[in-house]
Motif scaffolding. Structure first.
Motif, PDB file in Angstrom:
ATOM      1  N   LYS A  14      64.069 120.041  17.078  1.00 19.81           N
ATOM      2  CA  LYS A  14      65.089 121.029  16.721  1.00 19.81           C
ATOM      3  C   LYS A  14      66.364 120.357  16.223  1.00 19.81           C
ATOM      4  CE  LYS A  14      63.512 124.657  19.834  1.00 19.81           C
ATOM      5  NZ  LYS A  14      63.824 125.448  21.047  1.00 19.81           N
ATOM      6  N   ALA A  15      66.741 119.263  16.863  1.00 22.38           N
ATOM      7  CA  ALA A  15      67.943 118.533  16.443  1.00 22.38           C
ATOM      8  C   ALA A  15      67.751 117.934  15.050  1.00 22.38           C
ATOM      9  CB  ALA A  15      68.267 117.439  17.451  1.00 22.38           C
ATOM     10  N   ILE A  16      66.556 117.422  14.773  1.00 25.10           N
ATOM     11  CA  ILE A  16      66.277 116.846  13.452  1.00 25.10           C
ATOM     12  C   ILE A  16      66.328 117.928  12.381  1.00 25.10           C
ATOM     13  CG2 ILE A  16      64.482 115.779  12.038  1.00 25.10           C
ATOM     14  CD1 ILE A  16      63.723 114.122  14.519  1.00 25.10           C
ATOM     15  N   LEU A  17      65.784 119.098  12.683  1.00 21.63           N
ATOM     16  CA  LEU A  17      65.847 120.205  11.723  1.00 21.63           C
ATOM     17  C   LEU A  17      67.295 120.597  11.440  1.00 21.63           C
ATOM     18  CD1 LEU A  17      62.873 122.423  12.925  1.00 21.63           C
ATOM     19  CD2 LEU A  17      62.980 121.006  10.871  1.00 21.63           C
ATOM     20  N   LYS A  18      68.117 120.621  12.462  1.00 20.49           N
ATOM     21  CA  LYS A  18      69.541 120.909  12.301  1.00 20.49           C
ATOM     22  C   LYS A  18      70.207 119.840  11.433  1.00 20.49           C
ATOM     23  CE  LYS A  18      73.510 121.876  15.286  1.00 20.49           C
ATOM     24  NZ  LYS A  18      73.967 121.926  16.679  1.00 20.49           N
ATOM     25  N   MET A  19      69.845 118.572  11.676  1.00 19.50           N
ATOM     26  CA  MET A  19      70.399 117.460  10.911  1.00 19.50           C
ATOM     27  C   MET A  19      69.999 117.538   9.436  1.00 19.50           C
ATOM     28  SD  MET A  19      69.512 113.411  11.313  1.00 19.50           S
ATOM     29  CE  MET A  19      67.859 113.697  10.735  1.00 19.50           C
ATOM     30  N   LEU A  20      68.735 117.910   9.190  1.00 24.50           N
ATOM     31  CA  LEU A  20      68.239 117.957   7.815  1.00 24.50           C
ATOM     32  C   LEU A  20      68.933 119.044   6.992  1.00 24.50           C
ATOM     33  CD1 LEU A  20      64.445 117.318   8.368  1.00 24.50           C
ATOM     34  CD2 LEU A  20      66.148 115.745   7.449  1.00 24.50           C
ATOM     35  N   LYS A  21      69.451 120.079   7.648  1.00 22.88           N
ATOM     36  CA  LYS A  21      70.206 121.101   6.935  1.00 22.88           C
ATOM     37  C   LYS A  21      71.516 120.537   6.390  1.00 22.88           C
ATOM     38  CE  LYS A  21      68.329 125.056   9.387  1.00 22.88           C
ATOM     39  NZ  LYS A  21      68.605 126.165  10.310  1.00 22.88           N
ATOM     40  N   VAL A  22      72.031 119.527   7.061  1.00 22.77           N
ATOM     41  CA  VAL A  22      73.283 118.898   6.648  1.00 22.77           C
ATOM     42  C   VAL A  22      73.032 117.846   5.570  1.00 22.77           C
ATOM     43  CG1 VAL A  22      75.229 117.493   7.423  1.00 22.77           C
ATOM     44  CG2 VAL A  22      74.353 119.312   8.877  1.00 22.77           C
ATOM     45  N   ASN A  23      72.042 116.971   5.802  1.00 18.83           N
ATOM     46  CA  ASN A  23      71.771 115.885   4.863  1.00 18.83           C
ATOM     47  C   ASN A  23      70.294 115.482   4.971  1.00 18.83           C
ATOM     48  OD1 ASN A  23      71.673 113.550   3.319  1.00 18.83           O
ATOM     49  ND2 ASN A  23      73.669 112.845   4.013  1.00 18.83           N
ATOM     50  N   LYS A  67      70.286 104.977  10.134  1.00 19.69           N
ATOM     51  CA  LYS A  67      71.361 104.667  11.068  1.00 19.69           C
ATOM     52  C   LYS A  67      72.406 105.786  11.076  1.00 19.69           C
ATOM     53  CE  LYS A  67      73.992 100.538  12.145  1.00 19.69           C
ATOM     54  NZ  LYS A  67      74.428  99.237  11.644  1.00 19.69           N
ATOM     55  N   GLU A  68      72.725 106.282   9.888  1.00 25.23           N
ATOM     56  CA  GLU A  68      73.688 107.374   9.774  1.00 25.23           C
ATOM     57  C   GLU A  68      73.146 108.651  10.429  1.00 25.23           C
ATOM     58  OE1 GLU A  68      72.601 105.675   7.013  1.00 25.23           O
ATOM     59  OE2 GLU A  68      74.313 104.302   6.899  1.00 25.23           O
ATOM     60  N   GLY A  69      71.839 108.863  10.314  1.00 18.10           N
ATOM     61  CA  GLY A  69      71.205 110.015  10.938  1.00 18.10           C
ATOM     62  C   GLY A  69      71.270 109.959  12.454  1.00 18.10           C
ATOM     63  N   ILE A  70      71.046 108.777  13.009  1.00 17.01           N
ATOM     64  CA  ILE A  70      71.140 108.591  14.459  1.00 17.01           C
ATOM     65  C   ILE A  70      72.568 108.875  14.911  1.00 17.01           C
ATOM     66  CG2 ILE A  70      70.962 106.928  16.359  1.00 17.01           C
ATOM     67  CD1 ILE A  70      68.254 107.647  15.232  1.00 17.01           C
ATOM     68  N   LYS A  71      73.526 108.365  14.150  1.00 17.84           N
ATOM     69  CA  LYS A  71      74.937 108.595  14.477  1.00 17.84           C
ATOM     70  C   LYS A  71      75.256 110.090  14.430  1.00 17.84           C
ATOM     71  CE  LYS A  71      79.496 106.912  13.169  1.00 17.84           C
ATOM     72  NZ  LYS A  71      80.242 106.048  12.262  1.00 17.84           N
ATOM     73  N   TRP A  72      74.741 110.784  13.426  1.00 18.18           N
ATOM     74  CA  TRP A  72      74.973 112.223  13.301  1.00 18.18           C
ATOM     75  C   TRP A  72      74.363 112.958  14.499  1.00 18.18           C
ATOM     76  CZ3 TRP A  72      72.721 116.921  13.287  1.00 18.18           C
ATOM     77  CH2 TRP A  72      73.461 117.985  12.785  1.00 18.18           C
ATOM     78  N   LEU A  73      73.145 112.600  14.866  1.00 18.71           N
ATOM     79  CA  LEU A  73      72.497 113.234  16.019  1.00 18.71           C
ATOM     80  C   LEU A  73      73.303 113.006  17.297  1.00 18.71           C
ATOM     81  CD1 LEU A  73      68.744 112.401  15.348  1.00 18.71           C
ATOM     82  CD2 LEU A  73      69.772 114.669  15.361  1.00 18.71           C
TER      83      LEU A  73
END
Length: 87
Positions: free
Chosen positions: A19-28, A43-49
Motif C-alpha cells: 500500500k505504501a509503494i502504491l501511494k509512493m508511485l502516485k507521487v513519482n 534510494k530516493e524512494g526509500i527516503k520518500w517512504l
C-alpha cells in the motif's frame, strides 16, 4: 533495495508495504524500477517512504545519525553539553 526486503527493513507486513509503494508511485513512478527481473526501490524512494509512510523508521534513522555526529564531535575534542554548566 528490492521490494521483498522492505518488510524486514521497515518491520511491517507485506500488505502494508504494498500500500505504501502504491501511494509512493502516485507521487513519482521513477522511484521503482526493474533490476534482474525483480522490482527495486531507489534510494530516493526509500527516503520518500520513510518520511511519508513510516515516520517511526525515519525518526529512528535520524536519531542514529545524530548519535554518530555526537560521537565524532566528542572524539574531535570539542566540549559537549557545555550549555548545562551555564546555569
Amino acid at each position: 533495495m528490492y521490494v521483498y526486503e522492505l518488510d524486514e527493513y521497515f518491520k511491517r507486513k507485506a500488505e502494508t508495504i504494498r500500500k505504501a509503494i502504491l501511494k509512493m508511485l502516485k507521487v513519482n513512478k521513477t522511484y521503482r524500477f526493474i533490476d534482474n527481473g525483480k522490482y527495486k526501490i531507489s534510494k530516493e524512494g526509500i527516503k520518500w517512504l520513510c518520511k511519508n509512510c513510516f515516520k517511526y523508521k525515519y525518526l529512528e534513522l535520524l536519531e542514529k545519525y545524530k548519535m554518530e555526529l555526537t560521537e565524532k564531535y566528542i572524539e574531535a575534542g570539542y566540549p559537549y553539553d557545555i550549555f548545562l554548566f551555564n546555569k
